[in-house]
Motif scaffolding. Structure first.
Motif, PDB file in Angstrom:
ATOM      1  N   HIS A 237     127.093  41.320 -27.420  1.00  0.00           N
ATOM      2  CA  HIS A 237     127.236  42.744 -27.109  1.00  0.00           C
ATOM      3  C   HIS A 237     128.064  42.991 -25.852  1.00  0.00           C
ATOM      4  CE1 HIS A 237     124.647  43.736 -30.386  1.00  0.00           C
ATOM      5  NE2 HIS A 237     123.650  43.013 -29.920  1.00  0.00           N
ATOM      6  N   GLN A 238     128.251  41.945 -25.046  1.00  0.00           N
ATOM      7  CA  GLN A 238     129.028  42.128 -23.812  1.00  0.00           C
ATOM      8  C   GLN A 238     130.451  42.598 -24.105  1.00  0.00           C
ATOM      9  OE1 GLN A 238     128.483  38.458 -21.644  1.00  0.00           O
ATOM     10  NE2 GLN A 238     126.965  39.379 -20.291  1.00  0.00           N
ATOM     11  N   LYS A 239     130.994  42.155 -25.204  1.00  0.00           N
ATOM     12  CA  LYS A 239     132.373  42.535 -25.577  1.00  0.00           C
ATOM     13  C   LYS A 239     132.520  44.042 -25.701  1.00  0.00           C
ATOM     14  CE  LYS A 239     132.625  38.753 -28.492  1.00  0.00           C
ATOM     15  NZ  LYS A 239     132.455  38.459 -29.893  1.00  0.00           N
ATOM     16  N   MET A 240     131.456  44.697 -26.180  1.00  0.00           N
ATOM     17  CA  MET A 240     131.506  46.152 -26.390  1.00  0.00           C
ATOM     18  C   MET A 240     130.875  46.915 -25.224  1.00  0.00           C
ATOM     19  SD  MET A 240     133.095  46.293 -29.182  1.00  0.00           S
ATOM     20  CE  MET A 240     132.990  48.048 -29.529  1.00  0.00           C
ATOM     21  N   GLY A 241     130.255  46.206 -24.297  1.00  0.00           N
ATOM     22  CA  GLY A 241     129.633  46.858 -23.140  1.00  0.00           C
ATOM     23  C   GLY A 241     128.296  47.495 -23.453  1.00  0.00           C
ATOM     24  N   GLY A 242     127.757  47.201 -24.618  1.00  0.00           N
ATOM     25  CA  GLY A 242     126.446  47.752 -24.982  1.00  0.00           C
ATOM     26  C   GLY A 242     126.081  47.292 -26.381  1.00  0.00           C
ATOM     27  N   VAL A 243     124.864  47.631 -26.813  1.00  0.00           N
ATOM     28  CA  VAL A 243     124.383  47.161 -28.116  1.00  0.00           C
ATOM     29  C   VAL A 243     125.001  47.967 -29.254  1.00  0.00           C
ATOM     30  CG1 VAL A 243     122.336  46.811 -29.549  1.00  0.00           C
ATOM     31  CG2 VAL A 243     122.207  46.431 -27.088  1.00  0.00           C
ATOM     32  N   VAL A 244     125.616  47.271 -30.206  1.00  0.00           N
ATOM     33  CA  VAL A 244     126.116  47.925 -31.423  1.00  0.00           C
ATOM     34  C   VAL A 244     125.075  47.658 -32.515  1.00  0.00           C
ATOM     35  CG1 VAL A 244     128.017  48.051 -33.081  1.00  0.00           C
ATOM     36  CG2 VAL A 244     128.477  47.454 -30.687  1.00  0.00           C
ATOM     37  N   PRO A 245     124.370  48.703 -32.973  1.00  0.00           N
ATOM     38  CA  PRO A 245     123.221  48.495 -33.871  1.00  0.00           C
ATOM     39  C   PRO A 245     123.514  47.636 -35.101  1.00  0.00           C
ATOM     40  CG  PRO A 245     123.252  50.761 -33.108  1.00  0.00           C
ATOM     41  CD  PRO A 245     124.526  50.123 -32.599  1.00  0.00           C
ATOM     42  N   GLU A 246     124.617  47.871 -35.766  1.00  0.00           N
ATOM     43  CA  GLU A 246     124.923  47.105 -36.979  1.00  0.00           C
ATOM     44  C   GLU A 246     125.123  45.613 -36.662  1.00  0.00           C
ATOM     45  OE1 GLU A 246     124.819  47.701 -40.095  1.00  0.00           O
ATOM     46  OE2 GLU A 246     125.950  46.007 -40.903  1.00  0.00           O
ATOM     47  N   VAL A 247     125.802  45.373 -35.554  1.00  0.00           N
ATOM     48  CA  VAL A 247     126.032  43.988 -35.118  1.00  0.00           C
ATOM     49  C   VAL A 247     124.692  43.330 -34.766  1.00  0.00           C
ATOM     50  CG1 VAL A 247     127.161  42.535 -33.375  1.00  0.00           C
ATOM     51  CG2 VAL A 247     128.351  44.541 -34.294  1.00  0.00           C
ATOM     52  N   ALA A 248     123.835  44.089 -34.082  1.00  0.00           N
ATOM     53  CA  ALA A 248     122.522  43.559 -33.692  1.00  0.00           C
ATOM     54  C   ALA A 248     121.724  43.163 -34.928  1.00  0.00           C
ATOM     55  CB  ALA A 248     121.754  44.603 -32.882  1.00  0.00           C
ATOM     56  N   ALA A 249     121.699  44.025 -35.937  1.00  0.00           N
ATOM     57  CA  ALA A 249     120.917  43.750 -37.149  1.00  0.00           C
ATOM     58  C   ALA A 249     121.431  42.495 -37.836  1.00  0.00           C
ATOM     59  CB  ALA A 249     120.977  44.943 -38.094  1.00  0.00           C
ATOM     60  N   ARG A 250     122.755  42.350 -37.922  1.00  0.00           N
ATOM     61  CA  ARG A 250     123.320  41.159 -38.572  1.00  0.00           C
ATOM     62  C   ARG A 250     122.938  39.892 -37.814  1.00  0.00           C
ATOM     63  NH1 ARG A 250     128.708  42.287 -41.532  1.00  0.00           N
ATOM     64  NH2 ARG A 250     128.366  44.428 -42.212  1.00  0.00           N
TER      65      ARG A 250
END
Ligand code: KG4
Ligand code: ZN
Length: 319
Positions: A39-52
């Motif tokens: 998530h560091q790449k985006m500077g915060g949690v991306v929900p879809e990425v987190a779920a995967r």
């Protein structure tokens, strides 16, 4: 009783086994697979990425946590990101069915408070808990096994404020630990606003502090070091949290004051609370940020539900 805890409400995939025996808790395993790097790449949690990521990690993490037999399963059902919660819940449901074990649904906020059970210290009630995390800033009175929310943030959570300020300062996500680390080398030289510190209620507001930093950062960075800015910001947040907790303690006269949630990992905050409250409990650092041992601990006295009745509750509150 051995409890397998499963936690996937945000960006940590976690599983733990906690034993509850003779009224004592013992953590037999505590595995946390953090997604921070992703998530560091985006500077915060991306929900879809987190779920995967939860899908990829959940079985290996549970596998690692399991040693011997378990007697029940505890899973976080909310609050949290719906797609992340679903991964933990469906995995727990499947295991409960396969192994024919009772399953307990756990509120993530209650789990953060239950992290103090792992200290094996007597908690005298009524207790006052300040729960400070990335999504919540709440003052909760615990009395007769019931929770009463007496104050909360009207906008950003304390952890969110740390994270957003960290981002403005160009630090890596999550901003909380990054700001705290720099703050340790700096000094509190800047009088940042302390929003709502004197308001007559037990509520908080942190979004103005972040905006203040955003507006003044260009000017501030010419005069002060990054470490001094971090130390001053941290002090402002800690001051407000302490002032409101003291005010609540004066009114409700709790027997115990509890500090919990990810921001409770902050050393300055821990120290200030330690100094100001007599009967004070704070979980060990590793049980402050998201983990599954706290989820297992919260489950020891809860009634199991049939696996078919389990449901995620992304917007659950504490009650
Ligand atoms: O409880 P948690 O792991 O997840 C949620 O339920 O939100 O809390 C995460 C939050 C983040 O905002 C993070 O920046 C903050 O806790 N945090 C800290 C520290 N460690 C984690 N904030 C300040 N100082 C720290 N040392
Ligand atoms: Zn949490």
């Amino acid at each position: 009783m051995r409890i397998l805890g499963i936690e996937t409400s945000c960006d940590e995939t976690a599983a733990a086994v906690v034993e509850y025996k003779n009224r004592k808790f013992k953590v037999l395993s505590n595995i946390v697979a953090s997604q921070i790097k992703i998530h560091q790449k985006m500077g915060g949690v991306v929900p879809e990425v987190a779920a995967r990521e939860h899908v990829n990690s959940i079985l290996p993490v549970i596998d690692k946590a399991l040693g011997g037999k378990i007697d029940r399963i505890a899973v976080t059902v909310g609050p949290g990101l719906i797609t992340s919660l679903l991964v933990g819940l469906e995995t727990a449901r499947t295991l409960a069915y396969l192994w024919q074990k009772p399953i307990v649904q756990i509120n993530h906020l209650e789990a953060h408070i239950a992290a103090v059970y792992l200290l094996n210290r007597t908690i005298r009630y009524p207790a006052l808990a300040l729960l400070v995390s990335g999504g919540h800033t709440e003052l909760i009175l615990i009395k007769n096994k019931k929770y009463k929310l007496i104050g909360s943030t009207r906008d950003d959570a304390a952890g969110e404020c740390f994270d957003k300020c960290g981002r403005i300062l160009g630090l890596l996500y999550p901003g909380g630990p990054a700001v705290a680390k720099l703050a340790a080398q700096g000094r509190n030289k800047i009088a940042f606003p302390r929003p709502m510190i004197n308001s007559p209620d037990f509520d908080f507001s942190f979004s103005g502090l972040k905006t203040h930093l955003l507006y003044h950062y260009a000017k501030l960075k010419k005069r002060y070091s990054l470490a001094d800015i971090c130390a001053s910001l941290q002090e402002a947040i800690v001051d407000v949290l302490l002032a409101k907790s003291k005010k609540a303690a004066e009114k409700y006269q709790p027997e115990t004051v509890i500090l919990c949630g990810g921001v409770a990992a902050n050393q300055r905050l821990r120290k200030k609370f330690q100094k100001n409250f007599k009967n004070f409990l704070v979980p060990k650092i590793e049980y402050c940020t998201d983990n599954a041992a706290m989820v297992a601990a919260a489950a020891y006295n809860k009634k199991p539900v049939p696996w078919s009745k389990l449901k995620v509750r992304p917007n659950a509150i504490i009650k």
